[in-house]
Design a protein around this motif. Structure first.
Motif: not given
Length: 289
Positions: A100, A103-104, A106-111, A145, A147-148
């Motif tokens: 988690q 994922l958080n 990646i959601s906040a800062h991209g990849k 990962v 999947s996102v």
């Protein structure tokens, strides 16, 4: 260092155009046990970038512990550093918290800050799990990962002698890359033979991996020499020997393999492998290559 057959084989197997990642292992805790803030991560990353080797890759051990990714990723984005992400694989509740946290981030800062992802660290060496269970966790994280939209390689970090154990082939098959930890100090090697012992461990790991998954890359995710602590057979911990190991291994390995030196700082440990003291000063000369 003598140019061993292991080194020659490694160099011959790689394309001339390959650019290798040069990195350091960095823990999330300060000398007093507190967690690094984003400002402290930024300071560490800038210090590594300022070395003559211009280190822009780091390996972090966990994702949720000490708010590692929450605090470190903004610093990595601001300094242009990429992270070999650690996801702790033991204890399902901990494993889920780690996923988690990733994922958080990646959601906040991209990849773009993700260099690669290691699911677990030396689990096979410690016998904390079996190869099939660990392999399934690697597949789990890779699926998550992907999947996102993250295409970074997902693998595992373990000791070289765990990788050469045929019982662990399932983890080699599951991994996009093989992270190898090798310490001639713990193999009781005298400093004069330490470089040869190191490259022999790389060669042994590559041979074992090629039998299972031909062509899969082996990265050196941990190596170094302690600046203090007890002797291990003929291996003597000292600043002088740590300096010698750096010059005989790091200076060559930086141009031959993806490598993450151990370690940036190493508090309250014996033996201690830290290169920078608690005040951020280098314990030995890093300008020798």
């Amino acid at each position: 260092m003598r140019f061993t057959a292991a080194v020659a084989a490694l160099a011959a197997s790689l394309p001339f155009t390959t650019a290798y990642w040069k990195g350091f292992n960095i823990g999330a805790n300060n000398a007093d046990g507190s967690c690094k803030t984003t400002a402290q991560w930024t300071e560490a990353f800038n210090k590594l970038k300022g070395l003559p080797q211009h280190i822009t890759s780091v390996r972090l051990y966990a994702s949720s512990d000490c708010n590692t990714l929450a605090n470190a990723v903004p610093a990595a984005k601001n300094t242009g550093v990429q992270i070999l992400v650690g996801v702790w694989a033991e204890d399902n509740n901990h494993f889920n918290a780690e996923k988690q946290a990733l994922l958080n981030a990646i959601s906040a800062h991209g990849k773009d800050w993700i260099l690669a992802i290691s699911v677990g660290s030396e689990d096979l060496y410690r016998k904390d799990t079996d190869a099939n269970t660990l392999a399934n966790k690697i597949y789990d994280v890779r699926g998550m990962v992907r999947s996102v939209g993250v295409q970074a390689e997902v693998g595992h970090v373990d000791t070289w002698n765990a990788w050469v154990d045929g019982a662990n082939a399932a983890v080699i098959k599951a991994s996009d890359f093989i992270g190898m930890d090798g310490y001639p100090y713990f193999q009781n090697a005298a400093i004069g033979n330490a470089a040869n012992v190191f490259w022999q461990s790389v060669d042994a790991t590559r041979n074992a991996v090629n039998k299972v998954s031909p062509g899969k890359w082996v990265w050196v995710t941990e190596t170094g020499w302690p600046v203090s602590g007890p002797s291990s057979g003929a291996a003597v911990a000292s600043v002088k020997n740590a300096q010698t190991f750096w010059r005989s291994v790091a200076c060559q390995a930086f141009n031959q393999v993806h490598i993450f030196w151990y370690s940036y700082q190493d508090y309250h440990q014996s033996p201690s492998f830290g290169i920078f003291d608690k005040n951020g000063n280098a314990i030995y000369d890093l300008y020798g290559c």
